[in-house]
Design an enzyme around this catalytic site. Structure first.
Site, PDB file in Angstrom:
ATOM      1  N   ASP A  99       0.894  -1.360  -0.283  1.00 41.98           N
ATOM      2  CA  ASP A  99      -0.072   0.108  -0.062  1.00 41.98           C
ATOM      3  C   ASP A  99       0.654   1.291  -0.287  1.00 41.98           C
ATOM      4  O   ASP A  99       0.677   2.449   0.728  1.00 41.98           O
ATOM      5  CB  ASP A  99      -1.253  -0.084   1.415  1.00 41.98           C
ATOM      6  N   GLU A 121       0.145  -8.987  -1.220  1.00 39.09           N
ATOM      7  CA  GLU A 121      -0.709  -8.421  -0.426  1.00 39.09           C
ATOM      8  C   GLU A 121      -2.043  -7.376  -0.559  1.00 39.09           C
ATOM      9  O   GLU A 121      -2.044  -6.563  -0.250  1.00 39.09           O
ATOM     10  CB  GLU A 121       0.069  -7.293   0.872  1.00 39.09           C
ATOM     11  N   GLU A 135      -2.037   4.956   2.954  1.00 41.98           N
ATOM     12  CA  GLU A 135      -1.995   3.478   2.560  1.00 41.98           C
ATOM     13  C   GLU A 135      -3.034   3.261   1.807  1.00 41.98           C
ATOM     14  O   GLU A 135      -3.395   2.241   1.153  1.00 41.98           O
ATOM     15  CB  GLU A 135      -2.027   2.659   3.441  1.00 41.98           C
ATOM     16  N   HIS A 212       5.484   5.139  13.422  1.00 41.67           N
ATOM     17  CA  HIS A 212       5.926   6.103  12.548  1.00 41.67           C
ATOM     18  C   HIS A 212       4.913   6.898  11.663  1.00 41.67           C
ATOM     19  O   HIS A 212       5.262   7.678  11.064  1.00 41.67           O
ATOM     20  CB  HIS A 212       6.567   4.909  12.195  1.00 41.67           C
ATOM     21  N   ARG A 214       1.995   7.962   9.029  1.00 43.17           N
ATOM     22  CA  ARG A 214       1.746  10.037   8.743  1.00 43.17           C
ATOM     23  C   ARG A 214       0.459  10.026  10.166  1.00 43.17           C
ATOM     24  O   ARG A 214       0.084  11.327   9.922  1.00 43.17           O
ATOM     25  CB  ARG A 214       1.525   9.851   7.282  1.00 43.17           C
ATOM     26  N   HIS A 245      11.810   5.409  14.019  1.00 48.07           N
ATOM     27  CA  HIS A 245      12.572   5.810  11.936  1.00 48.07           C
ATOM     28  C   HIS A 245      12.991   6.719  11.737  1.00 48.07           C
ATOM     29  O   HIS A 245      13.157   7.854  12.783  1.00 48.07           O
ATOM     30  CB  HIS A 245      10.694   6.236  11.970  1.00 48.07           C
TER      31      HIS A 245
END
Ligand code: UD1
Ligand code: UDP
Length: 387
Positions: A99, A121, A135, A212, A214, A245
């Protein structure tokens, strides 16, 4: 002898690399395809860590990462740069994973070049276009373009069928994350990271943390950090390990709030074997990552998900994962419940494998053989145990 079909795998970030690595190995091992690898390098250091470990040498490296890159910037650079690769190689199929913006942009470029797309996936959904952002929409748009869909679970399959995808084009395979996990976790594993080598896993309760995403940048991440600070203060037998991250929008608040706090260890992103073995020796996992929600249940570790919803409901149903959001008090109270109450902990701490059995790559290769008429046998789908 007929010419072999050319399969181009395209990926760009750490989790895609970890989950595509077993498939790339399986494609090479089958010997029936010409397998090529293109990395966009949407991530750089974090991608290279994985390529090194799995000994993958990309045939094409688009090297697009920029500090603080925007979604439009990533999309533009992938589209522009991959066009040349597709034109040069003329693959029979492009395989993408999951994604990310690399996934969507590479699929779109393949569609523009009229090259079939296989989506590994496929079919995970929250049905909320802003969670996870971007995503959910990246994965949906990729499904619109893809010609063959590798859905990890039957509920992912159902999501695709409900969106009008031809059931004949979908294979239920399990998740390749579990293939990778089968190769990395060892009882006598020696950590590469010095801090992990020194950590007292038997005398202390270790909490492994990653955050981490967004949608958590800003206030939610600050709330998560404040919760971790409180937990570390209240529990002298707990050690919190947080590989941070490399995104500056993650590094800065995390280091500002949690730097120099006793029992909180902020470390650089660790190699995948270190991460898997860290989880396997931890007491509990707190995360907003998608991959960790698949891996930790297989290792019998309770997971508290630092998000409002998840596209991976299977382990929630199986009782090993709980979605708790990012509110500071809520994160503290849910973590405290598992630290204070042995019964609550034991209810969540059992190993379940709703996401795969370690044979997803094998099924995907078999489905590709079926698609290219190298066999008449459609592979048997992955069947989850009932929980
Ligand atoms: C990306 C994916 C997300 C996935 C995550 C896995 C998108 C939109 N997001 O998010 O789905 O869950 O990867 O980690 O596709 N950086 C480095 N070095 C690295 C990697 C990142 O310095 O090796 C920094 C750069 O400043 C970069 C920033 O992190 O601009 C953000 O990277 P980006 O790929 O845009 O977003 P992620 O949050 O990593
Ligand atoms: N991971 C790793 N090192 C780390 C943190 C995570 O190897 O320091 C692995 C983790 O085990 C999982 C994957 O990276 O396989 C998850 O990546 P990430 O959290 O970046 O992405 P997401 O799963 O959220 O898409």
């Amino acid at each position: 002898m007929n010419k072999k079909h050319v399969i181009l795998t395209v990926f760009g970030t750490r989790p895609e690399a970890i989950k595509m690595a077993p498939l790339i190995k399986a494609l090479f091992a089958s010997g029936e395809f010409t397998t090529k690898v293109c990395v966009t390098a949407q991530h750089r250091e974090m991608l290279d860590q994985v390529l090194d470990i799995f000994d993958i040498n990309p045939d094409y490296d688009l090297n697009i990462m920029k500090k603080g890159q925007t979604l439009a910037g990533i999309t533009k650079l992938v589209l522009e740069n991959i066009e040349k690769v597709l034109d040069h190689l003329k693959p029979d199929m492009v395989l993408v994973h999951g994604d990310t913006t690399t996934t969507f942009a590479a699929s779109l470029a393949a569609f523009y070049a009229k090259i079939p797309v296989g989506h590994v996936e496929a079919g995970l959904r929250t049905f909320d276009k802003y969670f996870p952002y971007p995503e959910e929409i990246n994965r949906k748009l990729t499904a619109c373009i893809a010609d063959i869909h590798f859905a990890p679970t039957s509920s992912n399959y159902n999501n695709l069928v409900n969106e009008g995808i031809d059931p004949e084009a979908i294979h239920i395979t399990g998740n390749t994350a579990i293939d990778a996990l089968k190769t990395t976790v060892l009882n006598d594993y020696r950590f590469k990271d010095a801090l992990l080598r020194e950590l007292d896993f038997s005398g202390k309760r270790v909490i492994a943390v990653t955050a981490h995403r967004r949608e958590n940048l800003g206030e939610p991440l600050i709330d998560i950090c404040n919760a971790l600070k409180k937990i570390a203060k209240c529990y002298s037998d707990v050690e919190i390990v947080y590989p941070v991250h490399l995104n500056p929008a993650v590094q800065k608040p995390v280091k500002d709030i949690l730097g120099n706090i006793p029992r909180i260890h902020l470390i650089n992103p660790i190699q995948v074997q270190d991460m898997h073995n860290l989880m396997s020796r931890s007491y509990l996992v707190l995360t907003d990552s998608g991959g960790l929600q698949e891996e930790a249940p297989a290792l019998g570790k309770p997971v508290l998900v630092l998000r409002n919803e998840t596209e991976r409901p299977e382990a929630v149903k199986a009782g090993t994962v709980k979605v708790i959001g990012t509110n500071c008090e809520k994160v503290v109270s849910e973590t405290a419940a598992l630290l204070d109450n042995e019964d609550d902990y034991q209810k969540m701490a059992h190993s379940v494998n709703p996401y795969g059995d370690g044979r997803a790559s094998e099924r995907i290769v078999a489905a590709l053989r079926y698609r290219f008429r190298l066999t008449e046998n459609k592979p048997e789908p992955f069947k989850q145990a009932s929980y």
